[in-house]
Scaffold this motif. Structure first.
Motif, short mmCIF file in Angstrom:
data_model
loop_
_atom_site.label_atom_id
_atom_site.label_comp_id
_atom_site.label_asym_id
_atom_site.label_seq_id
_atom_site.Cartn_x
_atom_site.Cartn_y
_atom_site.Cartn_z
N TYR A 133 -1.44 -18.06 -20.29
CA TYR A 133 -0.17 -17.94 -19.55
C TYR A 133 -0.48 -17.74 -18.08
O TYR A 133 -0.22 -16.68 -17.50
CB TYR A 133 0.66 -16.78 -20.11
N SER A 134 -1.04 -18.78 -17.48
CA SER A 134 -1.49 -18.68 -16.09
C SER A 134 -0.57 -19.39 -15.12
O SER A 134 -0.80 -19.37 -13.91
CB SER A 134 -2.92 -19.25 -15.96
N GLY A 135 0.49 -20.05 -15.64
CA GLY A 135 1.45 -20.71 -14.78
C GLY A 135 0.79 -21.59 -13.74
O GLY A 135 -0.14 -22.35 -14.03
N ASN A 136 1.24 -21.46 -12.50
CA ASN A 136 0.65 -22.17 -11.37
C ASN A 136 -0.08 -21.16 -10.50
O ASN A 136 -0.01 -21.20 -9.27
CB ASN A 136 1.75 -22.89 -10.58
N GLY A 137 -0.77 -20.23 -11.18
CA GLY A 137 -1.48 -19.20 -10.45
C GLY A 137 -0.51 -18.20 -9.84
O GLY A 137 0.67 -18.13 -10.17
N ALA A 138 -1.00 -17.40 -8.89
CA ALA A 138 -0.17 -16.37 -8.27
C ALA A 138 1.06 -16.95 -7.60
O ALA A 138 2.12 -16.30 -7.53
CB ALA A 138 -1.00 -15.59 -7.25
N PHE A 139 0.98 -18.20 -7.15
CA PHE A 139 2.12 -18.82 -6.46
C PHE A 139 3.34 -18.93 -7.39
O PHE A 139 4.47 -19.05 -6.91
CB PHE A 139 1.73 -20.20 -5.93
N THR A 140 3.12 -18.86 -8.70
CA THR A 140 4.23 -18.87 -9.66
C THR A 140 5.26 -17.80 -9.31
O THR A 140 6.46 -17.98 -9.55
CB THR A 140 3.69 -18.61 -11.08
N LEU A 141 4.81 -16.69 -8.73
CA LEU A 141 5.69 -15.56 -8.48
C LEU A 141 6.53 -15.72 -7.21
O LEU A 141 7.46 -14.94 -6.99
CB LEU A 141 4.86 -14.28 -8.37
N VAL A 142 6.22 -16.72 -6.39
CA VAL A 142 6.98 -16.91 -5.14
C VAL A 142 7.37 -18.37 -4.95
O VAL A 142 7.59 -18.82 -3.83
CB VAL A 142 6.16 -16.41 -3.92
N ASP A 143 7.47 -19.12 -6.06
CA ASP A 143 7.76 -20.56 -5.93
C ASP A 143 9.25 -20.87 -5.93
O ASP A 143 9.65 -22.04 -5.90
CB ASP A 143 7.05 -21.36 -7.02
N GLY A 144 10.10 -19.86 -6.00
CA GLY A 144 11.53 -20.08 -5.98
C GLY A 144 12.13 -20.47 -7.31
O GLY A 144 13.33 -20.71 -7.41
N VAL A 145 11.30 -20.54 -8.34
CA VAL A 145 11.76 -20.95 -9.68
C VAL A 145 11.90 -19.69 -10.53
O VAL A 145 10.93 -18.98 -10.76
CB VAL A 145 10.77 -21.93 -10.33
N GLN A 146 13.12 -19.42 -10.99
CA GLN A 146 13.37 -18.27 -11.85
C GLN A 146 13.54 -18.73 -13.29
O GLN A 146 14.33 -19.63 -13.56
CB GLN A 146 14.63 -17.53 -11.38
N ASN A 147 12.78 -18.12 -14.18
CA ASN A 147 12.85 -18.50 -15.59
C ASN A 147 14.22 -18.15 -16.16
O ASN A 147 14.69 -17.03 -16.04
CB ASN A 147 11.76 -17.79 -16.40
N GLU A 148 14.85 -19.13 -16.79
CA GLU A 148 16.18 -18.93 -17.38
C GLU A 148 16.20 -19.28 -18.86
O GLU A 148 17.25 -19.25 -19.49
CB GLU A 148 17.21 -19.79 -16.63
N LYS A 149 15.01 -19.59 -19.43
CA LYS A 149 14.97 -20.02 -20.83
C LYS A 149 13.92 -19.28 -21.64
O LYS A 149 13.52 -19.73 -22.71
CB LYS A 149 14.72 -21.53 -20.90
N GLY A 150 13.45 -18.13 -21.14
CA GLY A 150 12.52 -17.33 -21.92
C GLY A 150 11.23 -18.05 -22.23
O GLY A 150 10.72 -18.84 -21.43
N MET A 151 10.70 -17.80 -23.44
CA MET A 151 9.39 -18.32 -23.81
C MET A 151 9.35 -19.83 -23.94
O MET A 151 8.27 -20.43 -23.98
CB MET A 151 8.92 -17.67 -25.10
N SER A 152 10.50 -20.48 -24.03
CA SER A 152 10.48 -21.94 -24.11
C SER A 152 9.96 -22.55 -22.81
O SER A 152 9.53 -23.70 -22.79
CB SER A 152 11.87 -22.48 -24.41
N LYS A 153 10.03 -21.78 -21.74
CA LYS A 153 9.46 -22.22 -20.46
C LYS A 153 8.37 -21.24 -20.06
O LYS A 153 8.35 -20.70 -18.96
CB LYS A 153 10.55 -22.27 -19.40
N SER A 154 7.44 -21.02 -20.99
CA SER A 154 6.40 -20.02 -20.77
C SER A 154 5.49 -20.39 -19.61
O SER A 154 4.81 -19.53 -19.05
CB SER A 154 5.58 -19.81 -22.04
N SER A 155 5.47 -21.67 -19.22
CA SER A 155 4.64 -22.08 -18.09
C SER A 155 5.14 -21.49 -16.78
O SER A 155 4.45 -21.55 -15.77
CB SER A 155 4.61 -23.61 -18.00
#
Length: 772
Positions: A630-652
């Motif tokens: 569950y590494s997403g797009n690295g630390a930038f995942t936290l400031v990319d402007g994308v907020q998860n709205e679908k829970g684990m189905s969008k675990s990336s």
């Protein structure tokens, strides 16, 4: 001249492969110059005994797809014939074959019956789906399997499927040269096999009063009475059907955990027969509520997850029950293997159970992990005495490995590596990348358990870990993919999650390692899709997904939305569902507001909503790396402007930390007035994902980063979190002026006994940090 000859030979070989679309790709293909035309007058000659099953499969295919079958004969024919025979082939693993097509017909030879059958499967892929002439290219194939164990699993506990679909599932395996069907027959949510000595297992344990709606934790119960089971006669029928396709069926009867359905039928199997089954109030069916009010104690589980009510390890009656069940099951399955599960067994009840504690004392067992090992070893001894080899999930390593057990490594590869080093046979089945209940697309089109295992990752998988020596690697029998069916209610969904990923895994398990080539597999995929369509098999087109990546802008002012399509398909985009549409040519700069971006090709479309704040697109550093899963797009995942709205189905879109803390520092670029910091989190305790126990925000005004390392921060604000709260964001309000913001989220730690995942490190999931 010698170099030129070698290059020409290589070019001819590559050209041969380029014109053959067989999956898995054979070890050796040599293409001829002509074709052979198959028609209803073609004879099917069985030159060896025992080849009738292969003949039936070939004729069934021809009849279904083209409306004719071939006459089966024993005598030889000089032309217009398909001949089946045996030949000696000295390969390490049985199942090798050769296939020759010339102007007179087809000749298939195998080193055994299965080898001939695999040759037939390759022939079927050479036959075009057309109403015109069935022309087959002249060629020679020499082929053999890489691994002895090539498996697919199917969970019938969470959702039940009829015999007709189980047979169809076996056909799918056979078509791609799999040789093992792992039949998962018992679960907390349903017992699926008739045991005549214990009729309540299917009268009671095969049925639940409801199931949760949607993804866990769901939106309440559907209140639908659900279930089903296979009679022993149906089990025999399926096993025989699989045998006719050279597939071994391995039964799995879960123990000591995942036994809620059996306990509902026979409460005395529990450590605490009078303790009511616990189902959360927002998940339990109305019927179960009423039944418990009226005195029913034990229920078949209606939700997903791991449950404390397991088989009691301290009562001899438990083992008498399990041995009686085993006695009936092994009569139905000729396989030398018997899978006992032995995964995800909470020790909560064992710690409190006087019978279990006495068992530990009597056998000098220091803890409940050793009690589980003792349980497993007792069952293994019984199975060995019945002539069976026990398989268990990698938890059987805990407390000491049973002497002759085969380990099925699912929690990554570590368990398999450890077992192989202990000279135990291993079957690799790590969640990443061969859990086929995981999403195969980042653009969710149906409910899944989460995760992300695209076909590219499946194809890249290597079952023999690099940590093993050549000798240790020999203990790896092979690998399998798992189909857990929490979110697969219908056969069409099973097919969708299975295809085309199982075709990729088939090549991993069958073809020589050095022959595997992703680019060539991609070339063959459109033909695979065409065949699946012609056969009316539901499959995912996630392979054609638009790949959307969010990147920091070069000056950290905004984000770049980068799009990539398969085969360079043209991409069109528009914003906020406006009327203007234009061709995508380069990454799009997005700088402010709440912004909806849409993109599409002729095959796929993707939409992404961006939420801008003062941290969006800024430079960010991280101390503890997230889990690779569950590494997403690295630390930038936290400031990319994308907020998860679908829970684990969008675990990336999450960063996941297993037992470790989140510790990041955001560079706002200049001294900035801030009033609130919001950390977006996920709580899903059934998946061992817990809220952090504390969040701390530190405001750092210094603009010189070297000063930051030399001086303590001026001010920190922290908030303690109640783990029982339900929240998806944690806010810390404080008006400050600063250049840097450090955000720490402290992991929940080791999960207490009695909670889902008790005794294991908790997961911490975060997906966005907002600064306002």
């Amino acid at each position: 001249m010698k170099q030129l000859s070698t290059l020409l030979s290589l070019g001819i070989a590559l050209n041969s492969i380029a014109q053959v679309n067989i999956v898995p790709m054979p070890a050796e293909v040599k293409l001829g110059s002509g074709t052979f035309t198959l028609n209803k007058n073609t004879a099917l000659i069985l030159e060896g005994s025992g080849l009738e099953k292969s003949a039936v499969v070939l004729n069934d295919f021809l009849q279904k797809q083209f409306g004719f079958s071939l006459k089966v004969k024993k005598q030889a024919a000089n032309s217009n014939a398909i001949r089946l025979n045996y030949e000696r082939m000295d390969y390490e693993i049985p199942g090798a074959y050769s296939l020759t097509v010339d102007k007179n017909g087809v000749y298939i030879a195998g080193d055994n019956e299965a080898g001939v059958f695999y040759g037939i499967q390759s022939l079927l892929q050479l036959i075009p789906f057309t109403k015109n002439k069935l022309t087959i290219p002249q060629l020679t194939i020499n082929d053999y399997p890489r691994f002895a164990y090539r498996g697919m699993h199917l969970d019938l506990g969470r959702h039940f499927f009829p015999v007709s679909f189980v047979k169809r599932y076996i056909d799918y395996l056979a078509a791609y040269k799999y040789n093992t069907f792992h039949w998962h027959l018992t679960e907390d949510q349903g017992w699926r096999i008739e045991i005549k000595k214990y009729p309540a297992l299917t009268k009671v344990g095969a049925w639940r009063n409801g199931s949760i709606i949607g993804r866990y934790p769901g939106k309440g119960s559907d209140n639908k009475f659900y279930g089903g089971f296979y009679t022993q006669q149906q089990i025999k029928e399926v096993v025989q059907y699989a045998k006719s396709r050279y597939i071994e069926v391995i039964p799995e009867i879960e123990m000591p955990g995942h036994g809620s359905a059996a306990i509902a039928a026979y409460p005395w199997l529990s450590c605490f027969p009078q303790k009511p089954t616990e189902i959360p109030a927002n998940m339990i069916s109305k019927k179960s509520v009423e039944e418990q009010k009226n005195g029913r104690i034990k229920l078949v589980q209606e939700t997903w997850g791991v449950f404390d009510d397991v088989f009691c390890a301290g009562k001899d009656s438990t083992f008498m029950f399990l041995e009686n069940v085993i006695d009936e099951v092994i009569k139905l399955f000729p396989s030398k293997y018997f899978h006992i599960g032995a995964d995800e067994c909470p020790k909560t009840h064992w710690k409190l159970c006087p019978y279990c504690q006495k068992r530990m004392k009597d056998n000098n067992l220091k803890d409940e992990h050793e009690l589980q090992s003792w349980f497993v070893q007792r069952i293994e001894k019984y199975l060995n005495n019945k002539g069976k080899i026990m398989i268990g999930w990698d938890e059987i390593l805990e407390g000491g490995l049973a002497p002759n057990a085969v380990v099925m490594s699912w929690r990554g590869e570590a368990g398999g590596i450890e077992a192989a080093k202990q000279k135990h046979q291993v079957i690799m089945t790590p969640g990443n990348p061969v859990y086929f209940d995981y999403s195969q697309s980042k653009n969710e089109d149906s409910v899944t358990i989460g995760g992300y295992n695209p076909i590219e990752n499946v194809y890249a998988y290597e079952p023999i870990p690099k940590e093993l020596s050549a000798q240790e690697g020999k203990y790896v029998l092979g690998a399998q993919a798992n189909m857990w069916t929490e979110y697969m209610e219908y056969p069409s969904k099973v097919e969708y999650m299975m295809f085309p990923r199982m075709t990729a895994l088939s090549e991993v398990l069958w073809s020589p390692k050095e022959k595997r080539n992703w680019s060539d597999f991609e070339r063959r995929l459109p033909t695979v899709f065409e065949r699946l369509s012609k056969q009316k098999i539901n499959y995912s087109k996630a392979y054609y997904d638009l790949k959307a990546t969010v990147l920091p802008a070069p000056d950290y002012n905004g984000v770049l939305w980068k799009l990539e399509s398969k085969n360079n398909m043209p991409i069109t985009i528009n914003y906020n569902n406006g009327d203007s549409v234009w061709a995508y040519t380069k990454p799009q700069l997005i700088t402010n507001g709440i912004f909806l971006a849409n993109a599409s090709t002729k095959e796929m479309k993707v939409s992404q909503k961006f939420y801008f704040n003062k941290a969006t697109g800024k430079k960010i550093s991280i101390v503890n790396p997230p889990s690779k899963s569950y590494s997403g797009n690295g630390a930038f995942t936290l400031v990319d402007g994308v907020q998860n709205e679908k829970g684990m189905s969008k675990s990336s879109e999450f960063l996941g930390f297993n037992g470790t803390d989140l510790d990041v520092t955001i560079d706002l670029g200049k001294e900035t007035e801030v009033s609130k910091v919001t950390l977006h989190v996920l709580k899903q305790t059934g998946s061992w994902i817990y809220l952090p126990k504390k969040v701390e925000v530190t405001y750092i005004p210094y603009t010189d980063t070297t000063v930051v390392t030399r001086h303590p921060p001026l001010e920190s604000v922290s908030i303690d979190i109640n783990p029982d709260d339900d929240m998806d964001k944690i806010e810390i309000k404080k008006e400050k002026t600063c250049r840097y913001i450090q955000v720490k989220a402290f992991n929940y730690g080791i999960i207490p006994t009695g909670k889902p995942g008790g005794g294991n490190p908790a997961w911490l999931f975060t997906d966005e940090i907002e600064v306002q």
